[in-house]
Design an enzyme around this catalytic site. Sequence first.
Site, short mmCIF file in Angstrom:
data_model
loop_
_atom_site.label_atom_id
_atom_site.label_comp_id
_atom_site.label_asym_id
_atom_site.label_seq_id
_atom_site.Cartn_x
_atom_site.Cartn_y
_atom_site.Cartn_z
N GLY A 85 0.82 -1.20 0.00
CA GLY A 85 0.00 0.00 0.00
C GLY A 85 0.86 1.25 0.00
N ASP A 87 0.66 5.73 1.42
CA ASP A 87 -0.10 6.80 2.09
C ASP A 87 -0.37 7.97 1.15
OD1 ASP A 87 -0.09 5.59 4.78
OD2 ASP A 87 2.07 5.77 4.50
N GLU A 106 9.70 -2.34 4.23
CA GLU A 106 8.97 -2.26 2.96
C GLU A 106 9.90 -1.86 1.82
OE1 GLU A 106 4.54 -1.12 4.63
OE2 GLU A 106 5.94 0.49 4.19
C1 5RP Z 1 2.88 0.92 6.27
C2 5RP Z 1 2.61 1.52 4.95
C3 5RP Z 1 1.28 1.27 4.35
O1 5RP Z 1 1.45 0.69 3.10
C4 5RP Z 1 0.55 2.57 4.22
O2 5RP Z 1 0.47 3.17 5.50
C5 5RP Z 1 -0.85 2.39 3.64
O3 5RP Z 1 -1.66 1.73 4.57
P1 5RP Z 1 -3.21 1.49 4.34
O4 5RP Z 1 -3.34 0.57 3.16
O5 5RP Z 1 -3.68 0.91 5.63
O6 5RP Z 1 -3.86 2.82 4.05
O7 5RP Z 1 3.41 2.18 4.35
O8 5RP Z 1 4.13 1.31 6.76
#
Ligand code: 5RP
Length: 224
Positions: A85, A87, A106
């Site tokens: 995913g 942000d 990640e």
């Molecule tokens: C975690 C991340 C996630 O991929 C990002 O926060 C997106 O999360 P979500 O799909 O819950 O919106 O980078 O470190």
Amino acid sequence: MSSTIDQAKEAAGRAAAELVSPAMRVGLGTGSTVHWTIVALGERAAALELTCVATSARTEALARELGLRVVTPDEAGRLDITIDGADEVDEAANLTKGGGGAHTREKIVAAMAARFVVVVDDSKLVPQLGPFGTPLEVLDFAPGVVSDAVRALGALRVERVEQRSDNGNVLLRAYFPPIADPAALAAQLAAVPGLVEHGIFLGSTVDDVFVASMSGVRRLPGGR
Ligand code: 5RP
């Protein structure tokens, strides 16, 4: 009853799972969108016989619970695909990541993969990175000194996040004005001593972005 955003997250996560075929080595991201990719892969676990690398303890626990085989990055070596995913996603597929504090792992797991696929709902699309805040993982030794260095690079404020990373390090969030040149800022952040990893992922490392909205799932090209 799930919200529209929850439905979009599920649609994007499940759409990307269709890219995975039997015996692949797969990097599994972290968060509520890629959660659905992992669920979809778990539903086909027996047929797919995947080898997976997880980007966080919670992703590892979910994958194992669903019957997926999880190994360490070193055991896997190269990966066929990583799905994760984000942000924020800008028009050049540059990403802000690390809202879940997992961006260091990640970034490693994304770099191990021949194909890096991002799954988001359309609320994550932005003209320029920045409003979410840029996640930073820093050593516990001198978080204040690192914060001062990040402010000197233009951050308006730097906040400490309550949780720590799975690596035991301190997490910060830096709020920059809209980031016009993510590559330049990424290079500057990478040069700050004590800053373990920042959450800017360049579009040049992204192959595909699956974006879900009320009208369905679109697949946008990354910048690679
Ligand atoms: C975690 C991340 C996630 O991929 C990002 O926060 C997106 O999360 P979500 O799909 O819950 O919106 O980078 O470190």
